[in-house]
Write a protein that holds these residues in place. Structure first.
Motif: not given
Length: 408
Positions: A8, A10-11, A14, A82, A252, A348, A388-389
């Motif tokens: 995904d 946001t992952g 990261d 994740c 989120s 995400g 951002k997650s």
């Protein structure tokens, strides 16, 4: 060069942040149709949206990403998922990893969701979030990927056709030579996936040392960050985001994002909640939000959000989740057209839709605003984004990012 396939958006940011933290020149690609990188790269991360797709489609997209990475010179591949192992009984972590292993002719894949930086550790194969077992956290009631077992080997075995084993902490803590010996033993036993215990960054460093030369590894951003520290760093090339007005778009419903919204609203800064009524369209909701934005002071950072606690969610709007995601993408696109160059996107699925709406394909990774949440620069749009997650960042993150832009 390290090539990463993330499930995904946001992952992907990261793990891109982990590579950049190690000093690697890192590009984030959000589409498999990418041209030759405009700047030299030590690592390329491809962020897909495969976490909850049908298995066959997720595997096909991941293999397409692998082909792109290999074409651009990646000789080490990392499958990133994740750190809370978000998946279902069918996948998609296991099927994707097996398909890529087959393509690379990799006989054994070491995997771990451990990411001590984010409070994720694995002991005796059980995944902890802080001091709590995964199945006892809020992830137990996740609407798409409810996590009701904390055993990573059991979770993975349910998704895989090949045997799954465990590399226990006592072996990891004996050092890289002991781990390499254990890998040979696992190969001899016919094990295809080896889940590694790790509770500290030092454990991840041992694993990284033992895995030198392995063509394929899988896990969260924790292990690939340790692997990146062993690479030759070429330096960083990302520009800093400009000062100016910040748009924060949140979709989120994670506990931390809700806390960040409460902090921003409680600080007295402008905020607009997107609430759909039966019959509303994404175009209508976006138009209302952008009209509200236009009425705010021209130097004021502002928050537009659809996030809400479970008790406040409406159930009379069919497909509300997808409706809010499309709305977020339309809002981001229209704000970019108005010249907004700083945006923080929380969530995400929301980030994936924003990226699609903006048409972002490749971005250069910059400084982090929180661990795992870096600025990325879409050079084509000339917009700087934080994707951002939902669970990342301190409670005051929205306020702090707005302050840094001097548009608060």
């Amino acid at each position: 060069m390290i090539g990463v396939i993330a499930d995904d958006v946001t992952g992907a940011t990261d793990v891109a942040a982990a590579l950049r933290r190690a000093g690697l020149r890192t590009l984030l690609a959000l589409d498999t149709e990418i041209d030759e990188p405009a700047v030299p790269a030590d690592g390329i991360v491809i962020g897909l949206k495969t976490r909850s797709l049908p298995v066959d489609e997720a595997v096909a997209q991941s293999l397409a990403a692998l082909a792109v990475l290999r074409r651009h010179g990646a000789d080490r591949i990392y499958v990133k998922y994740c750190s809370t192992f978000d998946s279902t009984d069918e996948g998609n972590i296991g099927p994707i990893t097996e398909a890529i292993a087959d393509a690379l002719q990799a006989g054994l894949v070491v995997t771990t969701p451990a990411a001590p930086l984010h409070g994720r550790t694995v002991y005796r194969g059980h995944l902890f979030v802080g001091d709590v077992l995964l199945a006892e956290t809020h992830m137990r009631e996740h609407p798409v990927t409810p996590m009701r077992d904390s055993s990573v080997p059991r979770l993975l075995a349910a998704q895989c056709t090949a045997p799954v084993g465990l590399l226990p902490l006592e072996i990891v803590q004996r050092g890289a030579d002991a781990v390499r010996e254990a890998l040979e033993g696992a190969r001899a036993e016919g094990i295809r996936h080896l889940v590694a215990d790790a509770i500290t960054d030092a454990d991840l460093a041992v694993l990284a040392g033992a895995l030198d030369g392995e063509p394929l590894v899988a896990g969260s951003a924790g292990l690939v960050g340790a692997i990146a520290l062993r690479q030759t760093a070429g330096g960083t090339t990302a520009p800093a985001p400009p000062s100016g007005r910040t748009a924060i778009i949140a979709g989120s419903c994670s506990r931390r994002t809700l806390e960040q919204i409460d902090c921003f609203v409680g600080s007295g800064k402008p905020s607009h909640r997107v609430v759909a009524e039966p019959g509303d369209t994404a175009e209508l909701l976006a138009a209302r939000a952008v009209e509200w934005w236009d009425r705010q002071p021209s130097d004021a950072a502002a928050l537009i959000y659809s996030s809400s606690p479970a008790a406040q969610r409406r159930h009379d709007v069919p497909g509300a989740g997808e409706l809010y995601e499309r709305t977020a993408g339309l809002i981001a696109s229209q704000l970019s057209d108005r010249g907004v160059k700083r945006m923080l996107i929380a969530g995400g699925e929301t980030s994936g839709e924003v990226i699609r709406a903006l048409g972002t394909t490749v971005a250069v990774v910059g400084e982090e605003v929180a661990p795992g949440a870096p600025w990325i620069h879409d050079e084509a749009r000339d917009v700087h984004l934080v994707l951002k997650s939902g669970n990342f960042g301190e409670e005051d993150l929205f306020v702090e990012v707005a302050r840094q832009g001097r548009g608060a």
